[in-house]
Write a protein that holds these residues in place. Structure first.
Motif, PDB file in Angstrom:
ATOM      1  N   PRO A 210       0.813  -1.228   0.000  1.00 32.38           N
ATOM      2  CA  PRO A 210       0.000   0.000   0.000  1.00 32.38           C
ATOM      3  C   PRO A 210       0.841   1.270   0.000  1.00 32.38           C
ATOM      4  N   GLU A 211       2.055   1.193   0.539  1.00 36.81           N
ATOM      5  CA  GLU A 211       2.915   2.377   0.527  1.00 36.81           C
ATOM      6  C   GLU A 211       3.308   2.739  -0.902  1.00 36.81           C
ATOM      7  N   LEU A 212       3.549   1.729  -1.740  1.00 35.54           N
ATOM      8  CA  LEU A 212       3.870   1.986  -3.143  1.00 35.54           C
ATOM      9  C   LEU A 212       2.668   2.587  -3.857  1.00 35.54           C
ATOM     10  N   LEU A 213       1.478   2.075  -3.548  1.00 32.46           N
ATOM     11  CA  LEU A 213       0.274   2.632  -4.161  1.00 32.46           C
ATOM     12  C   LEU A 213       0.130   4.109  -3.793  1.00 32.46           C
ATOM     13  N   ALA A 214       0.382   4.424  -2.519  1.00 36.14           N
ATOM     14  CA  ALA A 214       0.301   5.819  -2.081  1.00 36.14           C
ATOM     15  C   ALA A 214       1.348   6.671  -2.792  1.00 36.14           C
ATOM     16  N   ARG A 215       2.503   6.091  -3.045  1.00 38.11           N
ATOM     17  CA  ARG A 215       3.555   6.835  -3.744  1.00 38.11           C
ATOM     18  C   ARG A 215       3.163   7.087  -5.204  1.00 38.11           C
TER      19      ARG A 215
END
Length: 351
Positions: A210-215
């Motif tokens: 999810p951190e990559l999605l947020a990025r």
């Protein structure tokens, strides 16, 4: 001065998006005028002292409906002539209506010829959001409100008719999400920026990183919007209905036919976004197979679109052959994209 026709079914948020765009452009010292043909038809009916309620206007005689529309189109033309210094005129109108099991034309070829548009936009949103907006509109009652499947059918018809109108006029047509950021949408009209489709494995990234999605949806998207007009698939989330997660109040409306239609429409809509783009920018930052991303890469490749791929793993010759440029990191990808954008800007300036 530009004139564009903007279509979209009831509940698509078409006029709201145009008003937001006009407000943003005003803050940038540009004049954008929005002409709401539906509201103008209702005003004309009142001027003619016709006893037609707003929620009953589609029940009137077909000839009267055409007369009201013709009067509204004439008023649009007058307003355009009265504001020749406006940068952009946006004409909000239905291409078609689905009303009580009838399909009613919203615009004619004669209207198009009179308006002489520079292009067409079809505004779309999640089918559930469109349905929910219409369910709160007093013009729809329990018997006339289209369910999810019929709403989806209407959206398909609206897009198809808009495409036909644009093709007959040899003008561009773009599918635009209601959630498209207006500052970026303005660039479609007022800049020489290239158009890109943003591709990434949404399901896998959302679940595992999810951190990559947020990025991707945060700083990466912001950088892309600085350089390009960006068509983002996550601006429309119809697939959440297929999973039926968190939607207990609508699950009973999602029939098997509706689910199948949503799936196929999601694929076709993303392909349409690719068709109207100059390049596809892919962030394939997982070693898991993503059929959706692979399909989009090969579709873009077959249709002569540039593919910028960010993929930090070992490449297969098939994937390598479909990509125009390959990067290992988002930073390296951005450097290549900056060159692509700079070249486009230089070419536009030279032209």
């Amino acid at each position: 001065m530009q004139t564009w026709i903007v279509t979209g079914v009831s509940g698509s948020g078409r006029i709201e998006l145009l008003n937001e765009l006009a407000e943003y452009c005003s803050s940038q010292s540009r004049t954008v005028l929005v002409h709401d043909v539906g509201a103008m038809m209702a005003d004309e009916a009142r001027r003619q002292r016709l006893q037609v309620a707003d929620d009953k206007i589609l029940d009137v005689d077909a000839d009267l409906l055409r007369t009201l529309r013709a009067a509204a189109i004439k008023e649009v033309r007058v307003r355009i002539c009265e504001h020749p210094t406006a940068n952009l005129h946006l004409i909000g109108i239905h291409a078609s209506f689905r009303w009580k099991d009838r399909l009613i034309p919203g615009i004619s070829f004669i209207d198009i010829g009179d308006l002489r548009p520079d292009g067409f936009i079809n505004v779309v949103d999640d089918v559930k959001t469109v349905h929910d907006r219409n369910s709160k509109n007093s013009k729809w009652d329990v018997t006339s409100l289209p369910n999810l499947e019929r709403t989806q059918d209407w959206m398909i018809e609206e897009e198809f008719i808009t495409e036909v109108l644009a093709e007959v006029q040899s003008k561009p047509m773009y599918l635009v999400a209601r959630k498209h950021k207006v500052s970026n949408l303005a660039d479609l009209f007022f800049s020489a920026k290239k158009r890109i489709y943003l591709s990434y494995p949404i399901t896998a990234v959302r679940k595992d990183d999810p951190e990559l999605l947020a990025r991707i949806q945060g700083p990466i998207l912001s950088e892309l919007e600085r350089l390009f007009v960006v068509f983002n698939p996550l601006a429309i989330e119809d697939m959440s209905l297929v999973a039926a997660k968190g939607l207990p109040e609508t699950v009973d409306q999602v029939t098997s036919d509706a689910r199948a239609l949503i799936k196929s429409r999601t694929v076709e809509r993303d392909y349409q976004f690719i068709d109207q783009s100059d390049a596809v920018v892919v962030y394939y930052m997982t070693d898991k197979v993503s059929p959706g991303v692979l399909a989009e890469i090969y579709y873009a490749h077959r249709n002569m679109k540039r593919v910028y791929l960010c993929f930090p793993y070992a490449l297969s010759p098939f994937l390598e052959g479909a990509a125009t440029q390959i990067s290992k990191t988002p930073e390296a990808q951005l450097a290549l994209l900056q060159k692509f954008a700079d070249h486009a800007a230089h070419s536009a300036g030279a032209g």
